[in-house]
Design an enzyme around this catalytic site. Structure first.
Site, mmCIF file in Angstrom:
data_model
loop_
_atom_site.group_PDB
_atom_site.id
_atom_site.type_symbol
_atom_site.label_atom_id
_atom_site.label_comp_id
_atom_site.label_asym_id
_atom_site.label_seq_id
_atom_site.Cartn_x
_atom_site.Cartn_y
_atom_site.Cartn_z
ATOM 1 N N LYS B 97 0.877 -1.165 0.000
ATOM 2 C CA LYS B 97 0.000 0.000 0.000
ATOM 3 C C LYS B 97 0.914 1.214 0.000
ATOM 4 O O LYS B 97 1.614 1.480 0.989
ATOM 5 C CB LYS B 97 -0.922 0.017 1.222
ATOM 6 C CG LYS B 97 -1.690 1.334 1.316
ATOM 7 C CD LYS B 97 -2.554 1.464 2.557
ATOM 8 C CE LYS B 97 -2.836 2.941 2.818
ATOM 9 N NZ LYS B 97 -3.747 3.167 3.932
ATOM 10 N N GLY B 158 -8.137 8.869 9.421
ATOM 11 C CA GLY B 158 -8.521 8.911 10.836
ATOM 12 C C GLY B 158 -9.530 9.988 11.175
ATOM 13 O O GLY B 158 -9.834 10.200 12.352
ATOM 14 N N ALA B 185 -9.498 5.373 3.610
ATOM 15 C CA ALA B 185 -9.404 6.449 4.609
ATOM 16 C C ALA B 185 -10.622 7.358 4.660
ATOM 17 O O ALA B 185 -11.183 7.721 3.627
ATOM 18 C CB ALA B 185 -8.161 7.320 4.406
ATOM 19 N N GLY B 186 -10.992 7.713 5.881
ATOM 20 C CA GLY B 186 -12.023 8.713 6.100
ATOM 21 C C GLY B 186 -13.389 8.187 6.487
ATOM 22 O O GLY B 186 -14.266 8.953 6.876
ATOM 23 N N ASN B 207 -9.478 1.648 9.052
ATOM 24 C CA ASN B 207 -8.797 1.240 10.279
ATOM 25 C C ASN B 207 -9.466 1.880 11.499
ATOM 26 O O ASN B 207 -10.098 1.236 12.324
ATOM 27 C CB ASN B 207 -7.315 1.622 10.193
ATOM 28 C CG ASN B 207 -6.475 1.089 11.360
ATOM 29 O OD1 ASN B 207 -5.295 0.852 11.195
ATOM 30 N ND2 ASN B 207 -7.035 0.879 12.531
ATOM 31 N N THR B 208 -9.350 3.210 11.583
ATOM 32 C CA THR B 208 -9.764 3.908 12.799
ATOM 33 C C THR B 208 -11.240 3.720 13.146
ATOM 34 O O THR B 208 -11.592 3.589 14.325
ATOM 35 C CB THR B 208 -9.452 5.418 12.646
ATOM 36 O OG1 THR B 208 -8.093 5.553 12.224
ATOM 37 C CG2 THR B 208 -9.632 6.146 13.960
#
Lengths: 66, 260
Positions: B97, B158, B185-186, B207-208
């Site tokens: 990645k 995040g 992301a986001g 992830n977050t």
């Protein structure tokens, strides 16, 4: 002699190869990689590559990330 | 209905790719991974601490899980390339990645450096999955450089803000019908993931949103369902939007009169 390992100046004995360097710092040899002066050293070559004074070494492993 | 996700010639049953960062414990991460149904997880390359013993983090990943190392923390192409090479040597995987960050406050990608790194890594045989801004032209350049997929952001890493530019993702989908698009992301909540999938994303990387949920395992399951729901909705084809109502029940034959 002094080398830069992972951004820190470290005093190590002269004449260590990379296998011995890992043992010197009690590091595991699996799932890590070593870069010497910005080039990756293949695992099969660790035994043959000797650390020299002022070498810049990066030893990486894996941590959680996204 | 079979709807396999093919990425760089490899088939995945799940369209959710998840991270391994920010979990409160390895056990929590494991249960979230299981609940998510994900078959691929990202990991970060980091300097080994020289002065203390560390637990082997990779031992907590299910053995069947595909590991996707990232180049997080790199601010230029040169460091990203070096990080990718180290990851390949350590994990014996060509998959990377690619993440080249432009500044530490927004963590927005440096698209120019990302493209430069992608070109080098593709030549070296890497399977390059680049994180970049949700920009059609950059997506084209990354695909032309040989990336098997592109990974536009929904919002800053995040942030949990959800899809900030749905039009950009929709345009990218329409203009690049054959490209593999992974929204990376986001995402904050399952509805964000569903929206991205409804817009035609092939997969989502997050992830977050899972790791920082009060109950990560449960949120992972919710994301799993949302990605599936969004995918099904995309394949089903949404109804047209109308400014005015369109009655679902017949007006003709109703006992009431239409008011004038």
């Amino acid at each position: 002699m002094k080398v830069l390992i992972n951004g820190k100046v470290k005093e190590i004995p002269e004449g260590l190869n990379l296998d011995q360097l890992l043992r010197h710092f009690s590091l595991p040899s699996q799932r890590i990689a070593i870069e010497m002066n910005t080039s990756v050293v293949r695992r099969k070559d660790w035994e043959d590559v000797i650390v020299n004074d002022s070498d810049k070494i990066e030893i990486i492993h894996f941590v959680g990330g996204g | 209905m079979s709807d396999t996700f093919i990425l760089a010639g490899k088939a995945f049953g799940s369209r959710l790719i998840i991270g391994t960062g920010k979990y409160r414990s390895f056990q929590e991460m494991q249960s979230a991974h299981l609940a998510s149904g994900a078959e691929m997880v990202t990991v970060a390359v980091n300097r080994v601490p020289l002065d203390k013993k560390t637990e082997s983090f990779l031992d907590y990943l299910a053995p069947e899980m595909q590991i996707l190392p990232n180049t997080a923390g790199c601010y230029d192409a040169e460091h990203a390339v070096r990080t990718a090479r180290l990851a390949r040597e350590a994990l014996e995987t060509d998959w990377i990645k690619l993440e080249v960050i432009g500044d530490p406050v927004t963590l927005l990608p440096d698209n120019e450096q990302t493209l430069e790194a992608a070109k080098v890594l593709v030549k070296e045989g890497f399977v390059v999955l680049p994180y970049f801004s949700d920009d059609l032209i950059m997506a084209k350049k990354l695909l032309d450089a040989g990336c098997p997929a592109v990974m536009p952001l929904a919002a800053p890493i995040g942030s949990g803000l959800g899809v900030q530019n749905p039009a950009n993702l929709k345009i990218m989908r329409e203009q690049l019908p054959d490209a593999v698009i992974i929204v990376d992301a986001g995402v904050g909540v399952p509805s964000d993931a569903a929206i991205a999938m409804e817009l035609g994303a092939d997969a989502i990387l997050m992830n977050t949103a899972i790791a920082e949920a009060k109950n990560a395992e449960q949120m992972a399951k919710a994301m799993n369902l949302a990605v599936q729901a969004g995918r099904l909705a995309y394949l089903s084809g949404r109804m047209p939007k109308r400014l005015y109502a369109s009655a679902s029940s017949p007006i003709q034959g109703a006992i009431s009169n239409i008011p004038k």
